[in-house]
Design a protein around this motif. Structure first.
Motif, PDB file in Angstrom:
ATOM      1  N   VAL A 112       1.314  52.659  31.250  1.00 45.34           N
ATOM      2  CA  VAL A 112       2.325  53.642  31.638  1.00 45.34           C
ATOM      3  C   VAL A 112       1.899  54.465  32.852  1.00 45.34           C
ATOM      4  O   VAL A 112       2.718  54.777  33.720  1.00 45.34           O
ATOM      5  N   VAL A 113       0.607  54.823  32.947  1.00 47.88           N
ATOM      6  CA  VAL A 113       0.163  55.674  34.056  1.00 47.88           C
ATOM      7  C   VAL A 113       0.471  55.057  35.416  1.00 47.88           C
ATOM      8  O   VAL A 113       1.074  55.716  36.275  1.00 47.88           O
ATOM      9  N   PRO A 114       0.091  53.810  35.686  1.00 49.65           N
ATOM     10  CA  PRO A 114       0.430  53.263  37.015  1.00 49.65           C
ATOM     11  C   PRO A 114       1.924  53.093  37.235  1.00 49.65           C
ATOM     12  O   PRO A 114       2.405  53.221  38.366  1.00 49.65           O
ATOM     13  N   LEU A 115       2.688  52.825  36.159  1.00 51.73           N
ATOM     14  CA  LEU A 115       4.129  52.689  36.319  1.00 51.73           C
ATOM     15  C   LEU A 115       4.779  54.009  36.721  1.00 51.73           C
ATOM     16  O   LEU A 115       5.718  54.053  37.513  1.00 51.73           O
ATOM     17  N   ILE A 116       4.258  55.106  36.169  1.00 47.21           N
ATOM     18  CA  ILE A 116       4.816  56.426  36.472  1.00 47.21           C
ATOM     19  C   ILE A 116       4.308  56.954  37.804  1.00 47.21           C
ATOM     20  O   ILE A 116       5.057  57.526  38.598  1.00 47.21           O
ATOM     21  N   GLU A 117       3.019  56.766  38.065  1.00 49.24           N
ATOM     22  CA  GLU A 117       2.386  57.398  39.224  1.00 49.24           C
ATOM     23  C   GLU A 117       2.210  56.478  40.422  1.00 49.24           C
ATOM     24  O   GLU A 117       1.949  56.952  41.538  1.00 49.24           O
ATOM     25  N   GLY A 118       2.337  55.153  40.222  1.00 43.90           N
ATOM     26  CA  GLY A 118       1.992  54.206  41.281  1.00 43.90           C
ATOM     27  C   GLY A 118       2.754  54.392  42.568  1.00 43.90           C
ATOM     28  O   GLY A 118       2.164  54.404  43.656  1.00 43.90           O
ATOM     29  N   ARG A 119       4.091  54.552  42.485  1.00 37.86           N
ATOM     30  CA  ARG A 119       4.885  54.653  43.704  1.00 37.86           C
ATOM     31  C   ARG A 119       4.507  55.864  44.545  1.00 37.86           C
ATOM     32  O   ARG A 119       4.379  55.785  45.769  1.00 37.86           O
ATOM     33  N   SER A 120       4.325  57.023  43.879  1.00 34.66           N
ATOM     34  CA  SER A 120       4.044  58.238  44.644  1.00 34.66           C
ATOM     35  C   SER A 120       2.687  58.177  45.340  1.00 34.66           C
ATOM     36  O   SER A 120       2.467  58.861  46.342  1.00 34.66           O
ATOM     37  N   TYR A 121       1.761  57.350  44.827  1.00 34.77           N
ATOM     38  CA  TYR A 121       0.443  57.224  45.450  1.00 34.77           C
ATOM     39  C   TYR A 121       0.332  55.987  46.340  1.00 34.77           C
ATOM     40  O   TYR A 121      -0.753  55.675  46.841  1.00 34.77           O
ATOM     41  N   GLY A 122       1.430  55.265  46.509  1.00 33.16           N
ATOM     42  CA  GLY A 122       1.411  54.098  47.387  1.00 33.16           C
ATOM     43  C   GLY A 122       0.782  52.866  46.764  1.00 33.16           C
ATOM     44  O   GLY A 122       0.313  51.977  47.479  1.00 33.16           O
ATOM     45  N   TRP A 123       0.779  52.781  45.441  1.00 35.47           N
ATOM     46  CA  TRP A 123       0.229  51.624  44.730  1.00 35.47           C
ATOM     47  C   TRP A 123      -1.179  51.257  45.190  1.00 35.47           C
ATOM     48  O   TRP A 123      -1.428  50.156  45.680  1.00 35.47           O
ATOM     49  N   PRO A 124      -2.133  52.178  45.016  1.00 31.76           N
ATOM     50  CA  PRO A 124      -3.527  51.864  45.372  1.00 31.76           C
ATOM     51  C   PRO A 124      -4.127  50.858  44.398  1.00 31.76           C
ATOM     52  O   PRO A 124      -3.514  50.478  43.390  1.00 31.76           O
ATOM     53  N   LEU A 125      -5.371  50.463  44.678  1.00 31.24           N
ATOM     54  CA  LEU A 125      -6.031  49.427  43.888  1.00 31.24           C
ATOM     55  C   LEU A 125      -6.123  49.798  42.405  1.00 31.24           C
ATOM     56  O   LEU A 125      -5.953  48.935  41.531  1.00 31.24           O
ATOM     57  N   TRP A 126      -6.385  51.085  42.112  1.00 28.21           N
ATOM     58  CA  TRP A 126      -6.569  51.467  40.713  1.00 28.21           C
ATOM     59  C   TRP A 126      -5.325  51.211  39.858  1.00 28.21           C
ATOM     60  O   TRP A 126      -5.446  50.951  38.649  1.00 28.21           O
ATOM     61  N   THR A 127      -4.132  51.268  40.475  1.00 27.13           N
ATOM     62  CA  THR A 127      -2.920  51.010  39.689  1.00 27.13           C
ATOM     63  C   THR A 127      -2.870  49.554  39.224  1.00 27.13           C
ATOM     64  O   THR A 127      -2.498  49.266  38.083  1.00 27.13           O
ATOM     65  N   TRP A 128      -3.261  48.645  40.116  1.00 25.34           N
ATOM     66  CA  TRP A 128      -3.241  47.224  39.743  1.00 25.34           C
ATOM     67  C   TRP A 128      -4.345  46.899  38.741  1.00 25.34           C
ATOM     68  O   TRP A 128      -4.145  46.087  37.820  1.00 25.34           O
ATOM     69  N   LEU A 129      -5.513  47.511  38.922  1.00 25.77           N
ATOM     70  CA  LEU A 129      -6.590  47.317  37.941  1.00 25.77           C
ATOM     71  C   LEU A 129      -6.187  47.863  36.573  1.00 25.77           C
ATOM     72  O   LEU A 129      -6.502  47.269  35.535  1.00 25.77           O
ATOM     73  N   SER A 130      -5.474  48.988  36.569  1.00 23.52           N
ATOM     74  CA  SER A 130      -5.019  49.568  35.311  1.00 23.52           C
ATOM     75  C   SER A 130      -4.015  48.649  34.619  1.00 23.52           C
ATOM     76  O   SER A 130      -4.093  48.434  33.396  1.00 23.52           O
ATOM     77  N   LEU A 131      -3.088  48.096  35.372  1.00 25.16           N
ATOM     78  CA  LEU A 131      -2.110  47.176  34.782  1.00 25.16           C
ATOM     79  C   LEU A 131      -2.801  45.937  34.220  1.00 25.16           C
ATOM     80  O   LEU A 131      -2.452  45.452  33.130  1.00 25.16           O
ATOM     81  N   ALA A 132      -3.782  45.401  34.947  1.00 22.47           N
ATOM     82  CA  ALA A 132      -4.532  44.249  34.436  1.00 22.47           C
ATOM     83  C   ALA A 132      -5.308  44.629  33.177  1.00 22.47           C
ATOM     84  O   ALA A 132      -5.362  43.862  32.197  1.00 22.47           O
ATOM     85  N   GLY A 133      -5.898  45.815  33.192  1.00 25.30           N
ATOM     86  CA  GLY A 133      -6.627  46.274  32.017  1.00 25.30           C
ATOM     87  C   GLY A 133      -5.727  46.464  30.815  1.00 25.30           C
ATOM     88  O   GLY A 133      -6.148  46.251  29.668  1.00 25.30           O
ATOM     89  N   SER A 134      -4.458  46.851  31.049  1.00 22.72           N
ATOM     90  CA  SER A 134      -3.539  47.027  29.914  1.00 22.72           C
ATOM     91  C   SER A 134      -3.282  45.705  29.206  1.00 22.72           C
ATOM     92  O   SER A 134      -3.162  45.653  27.979  1.00 22.72           O
ATOM     93  N   ALA A 135      -3.211  44.605  29.983  1.00 20.16           N
ATOM     94  CA  ALA A 135      -3.002  43.294  29.357  1.00 20.16           C
ATOM     95  C   ALA A 135      -4.171  42.943  28.438  1.00 20.16           C
ATOM     96  O   ALA A 135      -3.979  42.448  27.317  1.00 20.16           O
ATOM     97  N   LEU A 136      -5.395  43.213  28.904  1.00 24.34           N
ATOM     98  CA  LEU A 136      -6.572  42.959  28.061  1.00 24.34           C
ATOM     99  C   LEU A 136      -6.575  43.863  26.836  1.00 24.34           C
ATOM    100  O   LEU A 136      -6.937  43.438  25.727  1.00 24.34           O
TER     101      LEU A 136
END
Length: 524
Positions: free
Chosen positions: A251-275
């Motif tokens: 949820v964090v990258p989905l809510i905050e990702g756009r306003s921060y320009g989708w930095p690397l941590w958002t994609w790592l967080s989404l990948a980590g959520s799958a695990l």
């Protein structure tokens, strides 16, 4: 308190015919006929408040930032912190209701929600307001899923479409009314009074929760009966922890990702959520294999009605929340309307949604065709918006969108209301709490996914256009609404996979199995 036991599960007292009944015969006879609607009306107020507080703060954000000297990051957390804790705690809140009592969790959630609203209203700095908003989200998660469970437990099966129609109308109205009410509070005498007493007009959007919350608490104590699942055992703490981590990472990258320009941590967080979700499935299987009570019964997620229904909920809420976002941005940033004026533009949509939601309950006999009509009307509304905005160009006005908004309101009302009922229709009574939590979580996740995707499309099309550039904002709106049209088409494609409600569903309310796993106590 009076405990009502199911007719096919006699209590120890019922097994001893010579034992004196605990109440006079007239009182016992009156209880089964008690109407569930007063209790339902009370808990629907809680549902309205929980959803409203997601949107009402959007209007107050500029005033909050100016008064508290908050940074852009602070404002993001003030708005998104509520959604974050709300989303990650819904399933746990539902299971706690199963074990400790849904009325008890509703009362606890409402009481703490009211207290957290006071904390928001008196917050002296951004950090305090962020903390109070996080607490608000947690308390909303305690009370909201109890509403779904109470409908299943208290309302006879043949009347549930009507009850879900009321719930759908409440959720939709809260979504739409949030910005309108916020605009009213920030521009009326009540706002001025709060400014005089507490230092800033934005505090009124939180103070308004207090009298409503206190009144709801009092009425819930009098009108709402207690219910719980007797088979519910100790909370699955390992499962709750792993699920919380998984939802947090999602949820964090989905809510905050756009306003921060989708930095690397958002994609790592989404990948980590799958695990983390994979780890959650392993934990739940181990809990079930050891004879425990898992937080989520994975078998339910594999059943076709529930799995298809949950998928439809995610897609539907991705469309609803995302459309409201781009419409609000276009009205205020593109057309230069203030919050109150933009809220008024939503009025036709709100009225159409309310009428359609109430009508959907009465049209339940037509089954899946009602949902198909809703998807078609919504898709037609989005298509109409694309044509109207494209043809208007730089002469676009807000009220030119009224035909489209009416169609979207009708479509969402006919779709969302029966869909909520369809998802829970075939769930066993002992799994209602868990299913309600999953459903509520999917609403939040779907909304977050939709907002994240449409934000990329909308701002990508908008580029560096200046505020009040009507043509640029209109073009961005049409580009974004194509996404909503695609979602409506996806819903139409998925609906044939949703099984029609069983014929017995309309008469199950009188069957002993409906309540055999749920104990109910009167609230008076």
């Amino acid at each position: 308190m009076t405990r009502t036991t199911p007719s096919d599960t006699p209590s120890p007292r019922a097994a001893r015919p010579h034992t004196a009944p605990p109440h006079p015969p007239a009182q016992r006879a009156a209880q089964p006929a008690a109407s569930p609607w007063p209790a339902l009306a009370v808990v629907l107020v809680g549902a309205f408040m929980a959803v409203l507080d997601t949107f009402i703060v959007l209007v107050a954000a500029p005033a909050i930032q100016a008064d508290l000297h908050a940074s852009a990051a602070d404002i993001q957390l003030i708005m998104a912190g509520y959604q974050l804790t709300y989303a990650i705690a819904l399933i746990t809140g539902a299971r706690l209701g199963d074990r400790y009592g849904r009325r008890r969790l509703f009362l606890t959630g409402m009481g703490l929600f009211t207290l957290a609203s006071v904390g928001c209203a008196i917050a002296p700095d951004p950090g305090s307001l962020i903390a109070a908003r996080l607490a608000q989200g947690l308390t909303a998660a305690a009370m909201f899923p109890q509403v779904f469970a109470m409908i299943q437990v208290l309302v006879p099966a043949e009347k549930r479409p009507k009850a879900f129609g009321a719930l759908g109308a409440v959720i939709g109205m809260a979504t739409v009314v949030g910005q309108l009410l916020g605009g009213v509070l920030l521009s009326t005498g009540f706002s001025a009074l709060s400014a005089d007493l507490f230092g800033s007009s934005w505090r009124s959007v939180f103070w308004v929760n207090v009298p409503i919350g206190l009144a709801t608490l009092a009425l819930a104590l009098l009108r709402v009966p207690e219910s719980r699942a007797p088979e519910a055992r100790r909370l699955d703490l390992p499962g709750a922890v792993v699920l919380t981590v998984a939802l947090f990472l999602l949820v964090v990258p989905l809510i905050e990702g756009r306003s921060y320009g989708w930095p690397l941590w958002t994609w790592l967080s989404l990948a980590g959520s799958a695990l983390a979700f994979a780890a959650f499935a392993l934990v739940e299987r181990r809990v079930a294999a050891s004879g425990g009570a898992p937080l989520v019964h994975l078998g339910l997620l594999r059943t076709r009605p529930f799995a298809v229904g949950i998928t439809l909920v995610v897609v539907a809420y991705a469309g609803i929340n995302s459309f409201f976002l781009v419409l609000s941005l276009t009205l205020q940033d593109g057309l230069g309307m203030d919050a109150l004026g933009a809220g008024l533009v939503y009025t036709p949509l709100a009225v159409a949604f309310f009428v359609a939601s109430v009508s959907a309950g009465r049209l339940a006999r037509f089954g899946r065709r009602v949902l198909q009509a809703g998807a078609l009307a919504g898709g037609l509304g989005y298509a109409t918006a694309i044509v109207l905005v494209g043809n208007a160009g730089t002469s676009l006005t807000a009220w030119a969108l009224t035909p489209s908004l009416v169609l979207v309101g009708v479509g969402n009302g006919l779709l969302v209301t029966p869909l909520l009922n369809a998802v829970l229709a075939n769930v066993r009574p002992q799994e209602i709490g868990m299913a309600s939590g999953v459903l509520s979580t999917c609403q939040q996740v779907g909304g977050a996914v939709g907002v994240a995707i449409i934000g990329v499309l909308y701002y990508g099309s908008l580029g560096s256009a200046a505020h009040h550039d009507t043509g640029a904002y209109g073009h961005a709106l049409t580009s974004a609404v194509i996404f909503n049209l695609a979602l409506a088409a996806a819903i139409s494609a998925l609906l044939p996979l949703l099984p029609s409600p069983p014929k017995a569903a309309a008469t199950r309310s009188h069957a002993p199995a409906e309540s055999s796993n749920t104990s109910t106590e009167s609230g008076t």
